[in-house]
Design an enzyme around this catalytic site. Structure first.
Site, PDB file in Angstrom:
ATOM      1  N   ARG A  22      10.338  -0.030  34.573  1.00 15.06           N
ATOM      2  CA  ARG A  22      11.518   0.013  33.688  1.00 15.06           C
ATOM      3  C   ARG A  22      11.893   1.437  33.289  1.00 15.06           C
ATOM      4  NH1 ARG A  22      10.178  -4.066  29.005  1.00 15.06           N
ATOM      5  NH2 ARG A  22       8.147  -3.097  29.344  1.00 15.06           N
ATOM      6  N   ASN A  40      11.990  -6.873  31.711  1.00 12.33           N
ATOM      7  CA  ASN A  40      11.024  -7.694  32.437  1.00 12.33           C
ATOM      8  C   ASN A  40      11.345  -9.162  32.232  1.00 12.33           C
ATOM      9  OD1 ASN A  40       9.511  -5.616  33.455  1.00 12.33           O
ATOM     10  ND2 ASN A  40       7.935  -5.701  31.874  1.00 12.33           N
TER      11      ASN A  40
END
Length: 802
Positions: A22, A40
């Protein structure tokens, strides 16, 4: 302007959580001036990006090529949407709903940057044994639920200090959302216990570290505990060290007397011990290496690698008795790095268990189970969610080959070309692993071990519960070995009937799919290569239950996951005493002689295996075979190895599986090219169509023994006979692909020679790469065969299969 902006939704599946994915997306998007978000999800990572078309195109182009080093992208799907006017780019909180298909990463060895920090006196993590970042550290051994976020790990009990929290929340920091992030102020710590009258000076109890446990007193905590553990190792003590996925039993690898004590206490009479070296310089002093092998040792998986021992290697002879190889690994956690740097010698680092039991993961359990083994304990208070043994590899045919798949590799899945039904496979009885199919992925557990003890069965059951719970999977059937007495088979039968209390309930009644053992070996090797078949599977091992009720083990199966035909096999012979013969190669050798010459074998006392049996024992074995009582017939190639080893007086009895066969392999002279006869004879009207007749081979061995031929030449001629027999069957069958699978193909000499000869003859050879050739890989094969059966695949091999 709106007309110049576009929005994309990107869905990524694979190993993309817990690896800094990320923050990588955040940095890439902001660098390109794109707006949107990333989060996520139980299925993977979801991204929305909005901006000019040229910037979006550049984003998609760079995304897969610049990903973090531990990321593995299995699929990337892009959807075009209307722009919504995002103002900036953000990292959003994880979603917890939906099917669980994201990959849980294995535990990753300490990265160079974290190692540099723990060795830097100016760094706030100097000598901190639980340092990690998104490039390294625990994953599988701490995760308790998906998605992989700190509240779903065993680190949730440690509240981050302000400095760690800043790192955790900063997308530009390599510890952004590193779930095990910690430092000396806020994270786990160490304690050292020993049988000493002097205790920890502060005398205070700690919630995780009582002042005394049984006969062990707490001596030190924190960095002092690590230094005391090093002092104990220097003094020749056996120290139980709690690491990443369980305990190691450690002792000075140079100290023959200390290693003898460890062998007596564990107990482990002969089986080699693994070693941990401080660095590659120590490895080079002990073993022959190469740049490729050193890269494997120092890689993120950091496995044990079996390497040729150097003459005069600075290790005790009883580390690996009679073995020219040493199993060596490098430190793979900060704790191990710091401990080994306190010492100027390598250490034995064997599993923290009693022989045949699973590795200890909890210190309270370890104090009980290892009390009679360890002189001292170095423990920590980061809970281990589940065990992970060290992986074991060997360098064979220019590539690393896995013999035990555990830390560093499991539970990464084997990726298939198409989705399968959701199935649970429970493996075999020895070297057990379990497997679960979810879509195109087959998740394999780490090595569980032999299911001979109550502790092993509890570990096996707990692993099944973890797999089903983590992936919220509802299996439609259970695949198990055909053998009715395997512990995994019995468990499957009880679970399918709803007769077991499980952490996750299975619908009952649940279909059971029995899978023939050697067929599972073949299917696993094909899946390992992404090949749907057919192939000729040379499936050689010690034991596998055949559909005809006999013990198979020297098989040539032609087929694939949908079915097989047994085209050739080793000539069967009796195993007097059944399982007792597995532990006594002299029994197998006597049985072969008795099959050849009958009662006359009783008097051949010039032969070591006959001489090793008392006359009364010979008579008892002869009666068993004559009456067919407790003397099951077998075609086991593993037992043939045992018999020849006994003939050469290498081992008449063994203390661990494969000991006699290993000695025979190590003895073989690589310069000897002659092969004994092992003829392929027709078996009219029967299955298999051909039989490998071992009688001429045995007669030739006996003749060479009488001539006084060197044993190393006899051992080599035996191996060459097996190689030429493989080639002969391959020629007879005519299948261009040949898979070498089963425990016998852990033998480097046999495998490399067979592969070389097959390739000379124009065959394509399949060797295992992602899963072991031994029983640690059969749960994968069980999944593929069970899926083919459920999907109603037509069987093109009508005379074989189950």
């Amino acid at each position: 302007m709106a007309a110049e902006r576009r929005r994309l939704r990107v869905e990524i599946q694979g190993a993309v959580q817990g690896v800094g994915f990320r923050p990588y997306i955040y940095r890439l998007a902001t660098e390109l001036g794109l707006a949107g978000w990333v989060r996520n999800d139980p299925q993977g990572v979801f991204i929305e990006v909005e901006g000019p078309p040229h910037a979006l195109a550049r984003f998609l182009e760079r995304l897969p090529h610049e990903a973090p080093p531990r990321a593995r992208i299995h699929s990337l799907h892009v959807f075009h949407l209307d722009p919504v006017g995002y103002a900036g780019f953000e990292i959003r909180h994880s979603e917890g709903e939906g099917d669980k298909t994201v990959l849980i990463l294995p535990d990753i060895a300490t990265c160079p940057r974290c190692l540099s920090e723990i060795l830097d006196p100016a760094d706030r993590r100097y000598r901190y044994p639980f340092t990690n970042c998104t490039d390294c550290g625990p994953r599988w051994t701490i995760v308790e639920a998906l998605p992989y976020d700190r509240p779903h790990t065993t680190m949730r009990r440690f509240r981050m200090c302000s400095d760690c929290q800043r790192e955790y929340e900063n997308p530009l920091d390599r510890r952004f959302h590193a779930q095990p992030n910690a430092c000396p102020r806020c994270g786990p710590t160490l304690a050292f216990y020993a049988r000493e009258p002097s205790a920890d000076r502060d005398g205070e109890d700690h919630p995780d570290f009582p002042s005394q446990v049984g006969e062990y007193r707490r001596i030190a905590r924190g960095d002092a505990a690590l230094r005391r553990a090093a002092a104990a190792l220097r003094a020749g003590q056996i120290v139980a060290v709690k690491g990443l996925g369980g305990f190691h039993l450690m002792v000075d690898a140079r100290n023959e007397e200390a290693i003898a004590r460890l062998r007596a206490r564990k107990p482990r009479r002969d089986k080699p011990f693994a070693l941990m070296a401080r660095d590659l310089d120590q490895v080079r002093a002990m073993c022959e290496t190469s740049p490729e092998i050193e890269a494997l040792l120092a890689g993120p998986e950091a496995p044990i690698v079996l390497l040729p021992r150097r003459p005069g290697a600075p290790v005790a002879s009883n580390v690996a008795p009679g073995n020219p190889y040493l199993g060596v690994m490098l430190p793979y956690t900060p704790l191990h790095h710091l401990l080994l740097r306190e010492l100027d010698f390598p250490v034995v680092a064997t599993s923290g268990n009693l022989t045949d039991e699973p590795i200890c993961t909890d210190e309270r359990e370890a104090f009980q189970r290892l009390a009679r083994v360890a002189d001292a304990f170095l423990i920590h208070n980061r809970p281990i969610a589940r065990h992970a043994d060290d992986s074991v590899m060997v360098w064979m045919r220019g590539e690393p080959r896995i013999l035990r798949r555990a830390r560093g590799f499991a539970p990464l899945p084997i990726l298939l070309s198409r989705p399968l039904p959701t199935l649970l496979a429970v493996g075999g009885h020895l070297k057990n692993t379990i497997a679960l199919s979810v879509g195109r992925q087959v998740f394999l557990s780490p090595h569980i071990g032999d299911l001979d003890t109550a502790e092993a069965l509890r570990t096996f059951e707990r692993m099944i519960g973890d797999f089903l719970r983590l992936y919220e999977a509802e299996s439609v059937a259970i695949a198990h070995d055909l053998h009715p007495d395997y512990a995994s088979t019995i468990w499957a039968q009880r679970a399918a009937a709803g007769d077991l209390p499980l952490p996750v309930r299975l619908p009952a009644p649940l279909p059971l799919l029995p899978i023939q053992h050697h067929h599972a070996h073949l299917a696993a090797c094909l899946a390992d290569h992404g090949v749907e078949g057919p192939a000729l599977g040379v499936t050689w091992d010690g034991t596998g239950y055949g559909p005809d009720g006999t013990i198979w083990g020297g098989e040539f199966l032609w087929g694939d996951a949908s079915g097989f035909r047994r085209v050739a096999s080793l000539r069967p012979f009796p195993l007097p005493g059944g399982d007792a013969a597995v532990h006594e190669p002299r029994r197998v050798a006597f049985a072969l002689l008795w099959e050849m010459v009958g009662e006359a074998a009783m008097e051949w006392e010039d032969l070591p295996p006959v001489r090793a049996l008392r006359p009364a024992e010979r008579q008892a074995l002869a009666r068993m075979m004559a009456r067919g009582l407790n003397a099951p017939r077998t075609s086991s190639m593993g037992r043939l190895f045992d018999a020849v080893a006994a003939m050469l007086d290498l081992h008449q009895q063994v203390s661990f599986e494969g000991q006699a066969a290993m000695a025979l392999e190590f003895l073989a002279d690589p310069a000897e090219r002659r092969a004994y006869p092992l003829p392929l004879v027709e078996n009219p009207g029967g299955e298999p169509a051909w039989i490998l007749d071992w009688r001429p081979l045995l007669e030739a061995i006996l003749e060479d023994l009488r001539r006084g031929t060197d044993r190393d030449r006899i051992a080599a001629r035996f191996h060459q006979a097996l190689v030429e027999a493989i080639v002969a069957v391959a020629r007879a069958v005519g299948e261009p692909r040949v898979a070498l699978t089963g425990g016998c193909f852990q033998n480097r000499y046999l495998t490399e020679e067979a592969a070389r000869r097959l390739e000379e003859e124009g065959f394509t050879v399949l060797l295992h790469r992602q899963v072991p050739p031994n029983d640690g890989g059969i749960s994968l094969g069980q999944i593929l065969i069970a899926a083919a059966r459920l999907e109603g695949a037509s069987d093109p091999f009508p005379t074989g299969g189950v």
